[in-house]
Write a protein that holds these residues in place. Structure first.
Motif, PDB file in Angstrom:
ATOM      1  N   ASN A  76      -4.662  97.090  59.759  1.00 54.23           N
ATOM      2  CA  ASN A  76      -5.720  97.552  58.709  1.00 54.23           C
ATOM      3  C   ASN A  76      -6.044  96.264  58.094  1.00 54.23           C
ATOM      4  OD1 ASN A  76      -4.897 100.314  58.954  1.00 54.23           O
ATOM      5  ND2 ASN A  76      -3.403 100.354  57.671  1.00 54.23           N
TER       6      ASN A  76
ATOM      7  N   SER B  59      -2.472 104.806  56.804  1.00 59.68           N
ATOM      8  CA  SER B  59      -2.990 103.945  55.862  1.00 59.68           C
ATOM      9  C   SER B  59      -1.995 103.077  55.034  1.00 59.68           C
ATOM     10  CB  SER B  59      -3.716 105.090  54.713  1.00 59.68           C
ATOM     11  OG  SER B  59      -2.741 106.040  54.200  1.00 59.68           O
TER      12      SER B  59
ATOM     13  N   ASN C 289      -3.653 106.166  62.855  1.00 56.77           N
ATOM     14  CA  ASN C 289      -4.473 106.091  61.467  1.00 56.77           C
ATOM     15  C   ASN C 289      -3.554 106.065  60.290  1.00 56.77           C
ATOM     16  OD1 ASN C 289      -7.023 106.619  62.952  1.00 56.77           O
ATOM     17  ND2 ASN C 289      -6.401 108.687  63.081  1.00 56.77           N
TER      18      ASN C 289
END
Length: 329
Positions: A262, A178, A176
């Motif tokens: 992403n 970012s 996860n």
């Protein structure tokens, strides 16, 4: 700043010199010139009959001129020392050691060092030599211990790099990631890669300097064995820098991979949205033609809500299908 170091009871004693007359009071084994003024250079020239080359601390000096011996017995060594602070850098230090000077015996057996700023390795050596009797025996020992301490300083810096990379590794490999976290990770990895490269260059330069000392036959048997051990330590540091480069490349690839993931998620959302809007667009195109449609004529005033509902259903249907297949996650 002009500092001289003498041996007293086996310990290195530091004296700061502020005039030419003070030089005659001491018999040093090490004369250290930090950002020397023209006057301080003149004192050294006048008292020790030693001329400091104008290019002694130049960064762009030819590699072949960094290690050489003059006809009068002066050994010249120019080596880089690492400074690991907020702005990691290497500082060039010029060493001059005269083993036998027939013109002036005052400089015989004295090590001269010239540099532009204070160096952590020099501070560490001075601290050790003051606390440990017999740690330094002569000028050659000072030079050898400086290179030995420089290798230790590089080893400690490598450990700090590994610790920093471990912190980055935990953040990146936790998942996860970012885009903001990935940007910070890339910045930290780039800084550690630059520092690791400086350390590798530094230990390579130290290896060359120590090898030159061994070839010049200036070391006694004990010092020669110490130099051989130092070269073995440097070899291990060189291998460790190679390991860190591999780790840095892995973390760099992993971080860039998460950035690509992403971006792919964003592109996937746009792709699904464009596909879901194709049926409503087709319906709007059909009913937007200037034709008389029987179904719309039969519905009368309810034709417009009917077309809107049909367009909404045609959009929600594909979205429900994509979500069921897990393509929206």
């Amino acid at each position: 700043m002009l500092n001289i170091f003498t041996l007293a009871n086996g310990r290195l004693v530091q004296e700061e010199i502020e005039s030419l007359e003070e030089l005659s009071k001491f018999r040093p084994i090490w004369v250290d010139l930090e950002s020397p003024t023209l006057e301080e250079k003149r004192w050294v020239k006048q008292y020790y009959d030693l001329s400091i080359p104008e290019d002694a601390m130049d960064e762009d000096i030819e590699e072949s001129a960094r290690f050489y011996e003059e006809d009068n017995g002066e050994l010249h060594i120019r080596s880089d020392f690492l400074i690991d602070d907020e702005d990691p850098r290497s500082v060039r230090v010029a060493f001059i050691l005269n083993r036998h000077n027939d013109v002036s015996r005052r400089s015989s057996g004295v090590l001269f060092s010239i540099h532009e700023e204070d160096i952590p390795v020099f501070r560490l050596l001075r601290l050790r030599a003051r606390r440990a009797p017999g740690f330094i025996e002569d000028a050659k020992e000072v030079l050898l211990k400086l290179f030995d301490t420089d290798a230790e300083y590089s080893a400690d810096t490598l450990e700090d790099i590994y610790d920093e990379l471990e912190v980055v590794s935990k953040k990146v490999l936790a998942g996860n990631v970012s885009d903001e976290l990935a940007g910070e990770a890339l910045g930290a990895i780039a800084r550690q890669e630059d520092l690791n490269g400086r350390i590798r260059r530094n230990v390579m330069d130290t290896r060359r300097a120590v090898s030159f000392m061994m070839r010049s036959r200036m070391l006694n048997a004990e010092q020669f064995e110490e130099a051989r051990q130092l070269l073995r330590d440097i070899e291990s540091l060189d291998n460790h820098t190679a390991f860190l480069f591999d780790k840095i490349n892995f973390l760099m690839d992993a971080t860039v991979g998460f950035i690509n993931i992403n971006q792919n998620k964003t592109i996937k959302i746009f792709s699904v949205a464009s596909v879901a809007l194709l049926p409503p667009t087709l319906i709007a195109s059909i009913y937007g033609m200037n034709l008389a449609f029987p179904d719309l004529r039969a519905l009368g005033e309810a034709a417009f809500p009917y077309v809107l509902a049909l367009m909404a259903a045609s959009a929600l249907g594909p979205m429900w299908y994509f979500r069921r297949r897990g393509w929206l996650k």
